[in-house]
Design a protein around this motif. Structure first.
Motif, PDB file in Angstrom:
ATOM      1  N   HIS A 244      23.871  32.149  63.033  1.00 18.22           N
ATOM      2  CA  HIS A 244      23.492  30.921  63.722  1.00 18.22           C
ATOM      3  C   HIS A 244      24.560  30.515  64.748  1.00 18.22           C
ATOM      4  O   HIS A 244      24.254  30.226  65.915  1.00 18.22           O
ATOM      5  N   ASP A 245      25.829  30.509  64.333  1.00 18.91           N
ATOM      6  CA  ASP A 245      26.903  30.100  65.231  1.00 18.91           C
ATOM      7  C   ASP A 245      27.112  31.110  66.364  1.00 18.91           C
ATOM      8  O   ASP A 245      27.422  30.729  67.495  1.00 18.91           O
ATOM      9  N   ALA A 246      26.940  32.398  66.058  1.00 19.37           N
ATOM     10  CA  ALA A 246      27.105  33.419  67.090  1.00 19.37           C
ATOM     11  C   ALA A 246      26.041  33.272  68.177  1.00 19.37           C
ATOM     12  O   ALA A 246      26.331  33.360  69.373  1.00 19.37           O
ATOM     13  N   LEU A 247      24.791  33.027  67.769  1.00 17.92           N
ATOM     14  CA  LEU A 247      23.710  32.833  68.740  1.00 17.92           C
ATOM     15  C   LEU A 247      23.912  31.548  69.537  1.00 17.92           C
ATOM     16  O   LEU A 247      23.645  31.507  70.748  1.00 17.92           O
ATOM     17  N   GLU A 248      24.372  30.499  68.888  1.00 18.77           N
ATOM     18  CA  GLU A 248      24.650  29.248  69.595  1.00 18.77           C
ATOM     19  C   GLU A 248      25.733  29.443  70.639  1.00 18.77           C
ATOM     20  O   GLU A 248      25.654  28.906  71.752  1.00 18.77           O
ATOM     21  N   LEU A 249      26.753  30.216  70.288  1.00 21.83           N
ATOM     22  CA  LEU A 249      27.846  30.488  71.207  1.00 21.83           C
ATOM     23  C   LEU A 249      27.344  31.220  72.446  1.00 21.83           C
ATOM     24  O   LEU A 249      27.755  30.919  73.578  1.00 21.83           O
ATOM     25  N   ILE A 250      26.426  32.162  72.231  1.00 21.84           N
ATOM     26  CA  ILE A 250      25.852  32.903  73.355  1.00 21.84           C
ATOM     27  C   ILE A 250      25.027  31.988  74.238  1.00 21.84           C
ATOM     28  O   ILE A 250      25.101  32.044  75.475  1.00 21.84           O
ATOM     29  N   ASN A 251      24.245  31.106  73.628  1.00 19.30           N
ATOM     30  CA  ASN A 251      23.444  30.157  74.415  1.00 19.30           C
ATOM     31  C   ASN A 251      24.326  29.238  75.247  1.00 19.30           C
ATOM     32  O   ASN A 251      24.021  28.930  76.407  1.00 19.30           O
ATOM     33  N   GLU A 252      25.438  28.807  74.663  1.00 17.77           N
ATOM     34  CA  GLU A 252      26.362  27.911  75.371  1.00 17.77           C
ATOM     35  C   GLU A 252      27.014  28.596  76.566  1.00 17.77           C
ATOM     36  O   GLU A 252      27.439  27.929  77.517  1.00 17.77           O
ATOM     37  N   HIS A 253      27.092  29.926  76.531  1.00 22.58           N
ATOM     38  CA  HIS A 253      27.731  30.673  77.606  1.00 22.58           C
ATOM     39  C   HIS A 253      26.719  31.386  78.512  1.00 22.58           C
ATOM     40  O   HIS A 253      27.035  32.408  79.137  1.00 22.58           O
ATOM     41  N   GLY A 254      25.521  30.859  78.574  1.00 24.40           N
ATOM     42  CA  GLY A 254      24.543  31.366  79.534  1.00 24.40           C
ATOM     43  C   GLY A 254      23.903  32.688  79.178  1.00 24.40           C
ATOM     44  O   GLY A 254      23.492  33.436  80.067  1.00 24.40           O
ATOM     45  N   GLY A 255      23.850  33.013  77.883  1.00 25.34           N
ATOM     46  CA  GLY A 255      23.127  34.202  77.464  1.00 25.34           C
ATOM     47  C   GLY A 255      23.986  35.389  77.080  1.00 25.34           C
ATOM     48  O   GLY A 255      23.470  36.376  76.553  1.00 25.34           O
ATOM     49  N   LYS A 256      25.274  35.297  77.332  1.00 27.02           N
ATOM     50  CA  LYS A 256      26.159  36.387  76.896  1.00 27.02           C
ATOM     51  C   LYS A 256      27.573  35.848  76.724  1.00 27.02           C
ATOM     52  O   LYS A 256      27.964  34.855  77.336  1.00 27.02           O
ATOM     53  N   ILE A 257      28.342  36.520  75.875  1.00 30.29           N
ATOM     54  CA  ILE A 257      29.748  36.165  75.693  1.00 30.29           C
ATOM     55  C   ILE A 257      30.608  37.407  75.875  1.00 30.29           C
ATOM     56  O   ILE A 257      30.144  38.539  75.697  1.00 30.29           O
ATOM     57  N   GLU A 258      31.845  37.156  76.244  1.00 28.44           N
ATOM     58  CA  GLU A 258      32.797  38.241  76.430  1.00 28.44           C
ATOM     59  C   GLU A 258      33.941  38.088  75.435  1.00 28.44           C
ATOM     60  O   GLU A 258      34.504  37.004  75.300  1.00 28.44           O
ATOM     61  N   VAL A 259      34.246  39.150  74.732  1.00 22.79           N
ATOM     62  CA  VAL A 259      35.371  39.169  73.810  1.00 22.79           C
ATOM     63  C   VAL A 259      36.461  40.029  74.451  1.00 22.79           C
ATOM     64  O   VAL A 259      36.282  41.236  74.649  1.00 22.79           O
ATOM     65  N   ASP A 260      37.578  39.386  74.825  1.00 23.93           N
ATOM     66  CA  ASP A 260      38.658  40.080  75.529  1.00 23.93           C
ATOM     67  C   ASP A 260      39.765  40.492  74.565  1.00 23.93           C
ATOM     68  O   ASP A 260      40.118  39.740  73.658  1.00 23.93           O
ATOM     69  N   CYS A 261      40.326  41.667  74.790  1.00 21.07           N
ATOM     70  CA  CYS A 261      41.517  42.087  74.051  1.00 21.07           C
ATOM     71  C   CYS A 261      42.746  41.639  74.832  1.00 21.07           C
ATOM     72  O   CYS A 261      42.925  42.024  75.991  1.00 21.07           O
ATOM     73  N   GLN A 262      43.582  40.844  74.226  1.00 19.85           N
ATOM     74  CA  GLN A 262      44.770  40.339  74.907  1.00 19.85           C
ATOM     75  C   GLN A 262      45.810  41.438  75.126  1.00 19.85           C
ATOM     76  O   GLN A 262      46.664  41.326  76.003  1.00 19.85           O
ATOM     77  N   PHE A 263      45.756  42.496  74.347  1.00 22.40           N
ATOM     78  CA  PHE A 263      46.743  43.570  74.483  1.00 22.40           C
ATOM     79  C   PHE A 263      46.458  44.468  75.687  1.00 22.40           C
ATOM     80  O   PHE A 263      47.373  44.853  76.400  1.00 22.40           O
ATOM     81  N   CYS A 264      45.182  44.834  75.898  1.00 25.63           N
ATOM     82  CA  CYS A 264      44.875  45.815  76.939  1.00 25.63           C
ATOM     83  C   CYS A 264      43.892  45.317  77.996  1.00 25.63           C
ATOM     84  O   CYS A 264      43.531  46.064  78.905  1.00 25.63           O
ATOM     85  N   ASN A 265      43.423  44.062  77.863  1.00 28.36           N
ATOM     86  CA  ASN A 265      42.493  43.443  78.812  1.00 28.36           C
ATOM     87  C   ASN A 265      41.095  44.050  78.793  1.00 28.36           C
ATOM     88  O   ASN A 265      40.283  43.752  79.666  1.00 28.36           O
ATOM     89  N   GLN A 266      40.805  44.900  77.834  1.00 26.22           N
ATOM     90  CA  GLN A 266      39.454  45.429  77.692  1.00 26.22           C
ATOM     91  C   GLN A 266      38.512  44.283  77.358  1.00 26.22           C
ATOM     92  O   GLN A 266      38.832  43.398  76.568  1.00 26.22           O
ATOM     93  N   CYS A 267      37.324  44.282  77.980  1.00 24.34           N
ATOM     94  CA  CYS A 267      36.347  43.211  77.768  1.00 24.34           C
ATOM     95  C   CYS A 267      35.085  43.786  77.133  1.00 24.34           C
ATOM     96  O   CYS A 267      34.525  44.784  77.609  1.00 24.34           O
ATOM     97  N   TYR A 268      34.630  43.162  76.040  1.00 23.87           N
ATOM     98  CA  TYR A 268      33.414  43.589  75.354  1.00 23.87           C
ATOM     99  C   TYR A 268      32.370  42.474  75.459  1.00 23.87           C
ATOM    100  O   TYR A 268      32.633  41.339  75.063  1.00 23.87           O
TER     101      TYR A 268
END
Length: 300
Positions: free
Chosen positions: A252-276
């Motif tokens: 529920h919270d994961a889907l809400e988070l996606i809705n709040e961010h316009g349909g997708k979210i990005e998970v960034d790695c602070q070590f290497c800047n890779q974005c998922y």
């Protein structure tokens, strides 16, 4: 030209006639990989290199199978330095900093006032260990030496150096009584090794090969240098680990988070800047047990 090895490495040595062993580390490619991820000011790049060298030295010193994490924390211009190094000699690191507060000649005390160092060992099997020491030395070399003497009660001397291009480290450490049984003889022997180790200069560590450094320090001693052990940069982030972090939020919270961010979210790695990136279809797939191997058609 320098005779330094062209790959990153740790290298062990022992004194044939003393109860003392040592470790040397050289980092160039992995250091460059870490520095390439963020525009670090020179004093921060130097601290980060020294901490990387320290982590590599400790992994070679503390016999375990798992992950070693070094974190230096403060309320100053550099609130965090973090290095992770595995027993397989894979290393990564990052720093958080306020660039506008950092002067070119900033010292450790300027960058991390009132700071402390946290060492965490997470073995594959066994109990997690954590130790803390204040960053009250004039530099990281002194702080780590203090850590071993105060927290581990092991006579140790550590020298670290980094210049934004390469990072190097030297460690000498007293072993349990074996060749030298007499207490006074052991003490004199250790004081001899430590006094000479303390004379090594940063430019020697950074510019000379290990054999030359050891010869300059201990040419009157019988020192055996072992083969180098390769070390390299590797970030342990992955799309799967990022997906697991979203699963921990609950569907529920994961889907809400996606809705709040316009349909997708990005998970960034602070070590290497890779974005998922993840969208609603990815979340449905995750919670249906489909994993993250086959991303949805709507994700780019």
């Amino acid at each position: 030209m320098s005779d330094l090895p062209d790959t990153d490495y740790t290298q062990r040595f022992i004194f044939d006639d003393r109860d003392v062993r040592g470790e040397m580390v050289g980092l160039e490619r992995s250091y460059a990989e870490v520095l390439a991820k963020h525009p670090y000011p020179q004093p921060v790049a130097q601290l980060l290199g020294e901490l990387m060298a320290a982590a590599a030295l400790l992994v070679g010193t503390l016999k375990f199978d798992g992950l070693l994490i070094l974190q230096a924390q403060s309320s100053g211009p550099v609130p965090l330095l973090a290095i992770e190094c595995t027993s397989d000699h894979e290393i990564r690191g990052l720093a958080r900093y306020a660039a506008e507060q950092i002067k070119d000649d900033a010292s450790l005390a300027d960058l991390m006032p009132g700071g402390h160092l946290v060492l965490t060992i997470i073995p594959v099997n066994g109990q997690r260990y954590q130790g803390t020491v204040e960053l009250d030395g004039k530099d990281l070399s002194e702080c780590f030496t203090n850590y071993f003497v105060m927290s581990q009660q092991i006579n140790t001397c550590i020298s670290l150096a980094a210049d934004g291009i390469r990072a190097r480290g030297l460690l000498v450490q007293q072993l349990p009584a074996d060749r030298q049984k007499d207490i006074e003889e052991r003490e004199d022997s250790w004081n001899h090794v430590k006094a000479l180790a303390n004379t090594v200069k940063a430019e020697e560590l950074l510019g000379l090969d290990n054999e030359t450094v050891l010869h300059r320090l201990y040419h009157e001693d019988a020192v055996r240098l072992f083969d180098i052990q390769p070390l390299h940069f590797r970030c342990s982030c992955s799309r799967e680990r990022s997906g697991n972090a979203l699963v921990s939020l609950g569907k529920h919270d994961a889907l809400e988070l996606i809705n709040e961010h316009g349909g997708k979210i990005e998970v960034d790695c602070q070590f290497c800047n890779q974005c998922y990136q993840f969208d609603a279809a990815d979340i449905e797939q995750l919670f249906a047990g489909g994993g993250v191997d086959t991303p949805s058609d709507t994700r780019h």
